[in-house]
Design a protein around this motif. Structure first.
Motif, mmCIF file in Angstrom:
data_model
loop_
_atom_site.group_PDB
_atom_site.id
_atom_site.type_symbol
_atom_site.label_atom_id
_atom_site.label_comp_id
_atom_site.label_asym_id
_atom_site.label_seq_id
_atom_site.Cartn_x
_atom_site.Cartn_y
_atom_site.Cartn_z
ATOM 1 N N UNK A 13 -1.219 -9.496 -13.798
ATOM 2 C CA UNK A 13 -1.444 -8.094 -14.161
ATOM 3 C C UNK A 13 -1.320 -7.157 -12.964
ATOM 4 N N UNK A 14 -1.331 -7.696 -11.746
ATOM 5 C CA UNK A 14 -1.312 -6.868 -10.540
ATOM 6 C C UNK A 14 0.042 -6.838 -9.834
ATOM 7 N N UNK A 15 0.834 -7.904 -9.969
ATOM 8 C CA UNK A 15 2.074 -7.949 -9.200
ATOM 9 C C UNK A 15 3.112 -8.848 -9.845
ATOM 10 N N UNK A 16 4.348 -8.636 -9.410
ATOM 11 C CA UNK A 16 5.468 -9.500 -9.760
ATOM 12 C C UNK A 16 6.254 -9.695 -8.479
ATOM 13 N N UNK A 17 6.455 -10.942 -8.096
ATOM 14 C CA UNK A 17 7.088 -11.204 -6.808
ATOM 15 C C UNK A 17 7.892 -12.498 -6.850
ATOM 16 N N UNK A 18 9.161 -12.392 -6.459
ATOM 17 C CA UNK A 18 10.017 -13.560 -6.271
ATOM 18 C C UNK A 18 10.279 -13.700 -4.779
ATOM 19 N N UNK A 19 9.954 -14.865 -4.237
ATOM 20 C CA UNK A 19 10.152 -15.144 -2.818
ATOM 21 C C UNK A 19 11.163 -16.280 -2.690
ATOM 22 N N UNK A 20 12.156 -16.101 -1.838
ATOM 23 C CA UNK A 20 13.161 -17.134 -1.610
ATOM 24 C C UNK A 20 13.111 -17.565 -0.149
ATOM 25 N N UNK A 21 12.642 -18.771 0.095
ATOM 26 C CA UNK A 21 12.515 -19.322 1.449
ATOM 27 C C UNK A 21 11.828 -18.346 2.398
ATOM 28 N N UNK A 22 10.721 -17.808 1.930
ATOM 29 C CA UNK A 22 9.894 -16.927 2.745
ATOM 30 C C UNK A 22 10.297 -15.472 2.752
ATOM 31 N N UNK A 23 11.413 -15.135 2.095
ATOM 32 C CA UNK A 23 11.888 -13.748 2.063
ATOM 33 C C UNK A 23 11.592 -13.134 0.695
ATOM 34 N N UNK A 24 11.022 -11.937 0.691
ATOM 35 C CA UNK A 24 10.768 -11.241 -0.578
ATOM 36 C C UNK A 24 12.104 -10.898 -1.229
ATOM 37 N N UNK A 25 12.403 -11.579 -2.321
ATOM 38 C CA UNK A 25 13.695 -11.428 -2.985
ATOM 39 C C UNK A 25 13.651 -10.328 -4.046
ATOM 40 N N UNK A 26 12.501 -10.180 -4.660
ATOM 41 C CA UNK A 26 12.296 -9.097 -5.631
ATOM 42 C C UNK A 26 10.807 -8.821 -5.729
ATOM 43 N N UNK A 27 10.388 -7.684 -5.179
ATOM 44 C CA UNK A 27 8.974 -7.343 -5.191
ATOM 45 C C UNK A 27 8.528 -6.813 -3.842
ATOM 46 N N UNK A 28 7.336 -6.241 -3.800
ATOM 47 C CA UNK A 28 6.833 -5.598 -2.574
ATOM 48 C C UNK A 28 7.804 -4.533 -2.078
ATOM 49 N N UNK A 29 8.520 -3.900 -3.013
ATOM 50 C CA UNK A 29 9.446 -2.838 -2.658
ATOM 51 C C UNK A 29 10.782 -3.321 -2.137
ATOM 52 N N UNK A 30 11.000 -4.635 -2.126
ATOM 53 C CA UNK A 30 12.238 -5.175 -1.560
ATOM 54 C C UNK A 30 13.154 -5.749 -2.637
ATOM 55 N N UNK A 31 14.440 -5.662 -2.352
ATOM 56 C CA UNK A 31 15.477 -6.192 -3.241
ATOM 57 C C UNK A 31 16.340 -7.134 -2.419
ATOM 58 N N UNK A 32 16.230 -8.419 -2.699
ATOM 59 C CA UNK A 32 16.960 -9.449 -1.952
ATOM 60 C C UNK A 32 16.733 -9.277 -0.450
ATOM 61 N N UNK A 33 15.466 -9.076 -0.097
ATOM 62 C CA UNK A 33 15.061 -9.007 1.298
ATOM 63 C C UNK A 33 15.250 -7.665 1.968
#
Length: 283
Positions: free
Chosen positions: A242-262
């Motif tokens: 309910x608070x967040x959605x985050x995809x991380x790829x090998x330590x890099x924010x891939x989608x979420x925290x304001x980032x798109x593919x890092x």
């Protein structure tokens, strides 16, 4: 409360005095008339806005049928039959102007765009993981709730595939946004919607491709009825609650925290009309 009321009266009184005695500068006189906005938020809010609703609410039943039509997984005749079974007469639904129009108007591009926005934004709404749990009797005959391993693996494969395809979707939009001056939030939303319509067929295909190629195994770091945090054998981690959605790829924010593919993308939104001149002064 009385003291606060007195303060509020003093503030309001002061503003009234200023408006009648002081000359205000026009907004157009300000040197900077734009603000920098994260593209991540722009895309997310636009996709949510353009996702069809019924009475202001997302409707899983309707959108699943729209997606079936968009992906040619169901014929119009099959959808009509389902509507009839649910006490909805397909012939009474207008081709335009109704929240149900996409179910009968045979407008494939519009159906694909709606389906794309619906699937992409599913990452930002509460999840119901109740189907991933099963209740069995233990040796003493007591009910014990455990995670359905097979069901969990299937569901996570779907969600991870959607998240990966959506990260690419966001990157396509971010890199195709217009670079024109004096664009407002509404202007950019129209641009996002236009790019979505163009890319929607490829987005839907990309989900299928990623899903078919995905042979990863999944480890539940934390999973509840209303959220999950999972990691796969390919170095990816997906969090949704309910608070967040985050995809991380090998330590890099891939989608979420304001980032798109890092990467962080920003656009300048015009919030002050440079052409507007507000005349003010003493009477």
């Amino acid at each position: 409360m009385k003291a606060f009321g007195n303060v509020l009266k003093a503030v309001i009184g002061g503003l009234i005095w200023l408006s009648s005695h002081q000359v205000f500068s026009a907004p157009a006189d300000l040197r900077v008339k734009t603000i920098s906005v994260p593209v991540y938020n722009l895309i997310t809010e636009t996709l949510i806005d353009i996702t069809p609703r019924i009475k202001g609410e997302r409707n899983e039943f309707m959108m699943q049928l729209v997606c079936d039509l968009a992906r040619d997984s169901k014929s119009q005749e099959a959808v009509n039959a389902i509507l009839t079974e649910n006490n909805l007469n397909p012939e009474s639904i207008p081709a335009k102007g109704s929240s149900l129009s996409l179910l009968v108007n045979n407008d494939k591009p519009q159906q694909q765009a709606a389906c794309a926005s619906f699937i992409a934004t599913s990452l930002f709404f509460p999840v119901d993981n109740s189907v991933l749990f099963e209740t069995k009797k233990d040796e003493k005959g007591k009910d014990v709730t455990t995670l359905d391993s097979a069901g969990f693996a299937r569901e996570m494969k779907v969600r991870m595939s959607i998240a990966q395809a959506t990260a690419q979707f966001y990157a396509v939009i971010a890199n195709n946004l217009k670079k024109e001056k004096n664009m407002t939030w509404v202007d950019y939303q129209k641009d996002v919607a236009s790019i979505t319509a163009d890319y929607a067929p490829e987005y839907l295909r990309s989900i299928k491709r990623i899903f078919a190629a995905n042979q990863a195994t999944y480890i539940p770091r934390d999973i509840t009825v209303g959220g999950y945090d999972v990691q796969d054998s390919n170095g990816r981690r997906l969090i949704q609650n309910s608070m967040e959605s985050l995809l991380v790829s090998r330590g890099v924010d891939w989608l979420g925290n304001g980032k798109i593919m890092g990467k962080e993308y920003f656009v300048d939104i015009q919030v002050i009309d440079s052409a507007a001149k507000v005349k003010s002064g003493k009477k």
